[in-house]
Design an enzyme around this catalytic site. Structure first.
Site: not given
Length: 317
Positions: A180, A229, A304
């Site tokens: 990520r 998410s 995130e």
């Protein structure tokens, strides 16, 4: 306007270079986001093409903040709005072309459409993109991944434009992709990428994509006002292998609610706008979840979801 009323001052839009695309002052951003919350952009810019974007960035005053967004599926716009210029890529930036066993996709191309194009051409390896509700630009910026694969597995090269309007090209190594994470400076706006596929059976690829869609629908609140998410999974060595959702569940946060915002009962790494949430409700709920997880597990969850703009009030968990 009466004689007693002050004349309005100059607007930021008056300081910006001329473009072939569209500049809109005080543009509402909330309706563009999946959460359906948030304030306005001082100016929203939709460039006509890469040349238009490069020219704008080269001529934009250095003191004007510039923020780029995609389809805002993993984005929280704060209630006070976003200062400066918000850039949204569409039109030619959403185009997808096939060159042999590779796809050339604009940064504004939907991940799902890229996966669908690959399936139509009999190219395997991109199926996971059908489960990521964003754009290729966002996939590059966060090395988006799902179902055992990530963007780093398929990107060959990427192109972007920096704050000075310079065209840049990156190979896979130059993107410095991690979990990520992308190591390219934040001021670079991705404009497109070349993605590698492998020849495969069209029917088998379609079956795999159908399975991904079913898995999403079974496990995630896909029809809710959500942002995907919320927190990245922590380092498994620190968490004992526990995923973010497991830590959130263990902290007793499933179904937790602040104002019009709620932790999803279906998948507790998703935050929901129940209909009347503000961005402050959602961010405050997220911070409360982080506080409880830290208290119960010693793990500090990392957002995130990307949060941008000015809070209308102080966020406290």
């Amino acid at each position: 306007m009466t004689a007693a009323e002050p004349l309005p001052g100059p607007h930021l839009i008056d300081r910006l270079p001329r473009v072939r695309g569209r500049l809109t002052a005080d543009a509402p951003l909330g309706p563009m986001t999946w959460f359906r919350v948030g304030g306005t952009a001082d100016v929203l810019f939709r460039p006509a093409d890469a040349d238009d974007l490069a020219g704008f960035l080269a001529g934009c005053p250095a003191d004007v903040p510039v923020t780029v967004i995609g389809v805002a599926s993993n984005l929280l716009v704060r209630d006070g709005g976003v200062p400066g210029v918000v850039i949204r890529l569409g039109g030619p930036f959403a185009e997808i072309a096939v060159e042999g066993d590779r796809l050339v996709a604009g940064a504004g191309a939907l991940d799902y459409n890229v996966a669908l194009t690959a399936q139509h051409e009999g190219l395997a390896g991109l199926e996971f993109l059908s489960g990521i509700p964003g754009t290729i630009g966002g996939a590059l910026r966060m090395n988006a991944g799902a179902y055992g694969r990530e963007t780093a597995d398929l990107v060959v090269t990427a192109e972007g434009i920096d704050r000075a309007g310079r065209r840049l090209r990156f190979d896979r190594a130059g993107l410095h992709l991690g979990y990520r994470h992308c190591g390219v400076p934040e001021d670079v706006i991705f404009t497109g990428a070349v993605l590698q596929g492998t020849p495969g059976d069209k029917a088998a690829i379609a079956t795999a994509m159908d399975a991904i869609q079913k898995a999403r629908a079974d496990s995630q609140p896909v029809r809710a006002r959500t942002g995907g998410s919320t927190f990245a999974n922590p380092d498994p060595e620190l968490s004992g292998g526990a995923k973010a959702w497991q830590l959130i569940d263990r902290a007793g946060c499933r179904g937790l609610q602040i104002g019009g915002a709620q932790v999803s009962e279906k998948h507790c790494n998703f935050l929901l706008n129940l209909g009347d949430a503000t961005a402050a409700d959602l961010e405050g709920l997220g911070e409360e979840v982080r506080r409880r997880v830290l208290e119960t597990s010693g793990i500090e969850l990392r957002w995130e979801i990307r949060r941008i703009g000015r809070p209308a009030r102080e966020i406290t968990p």
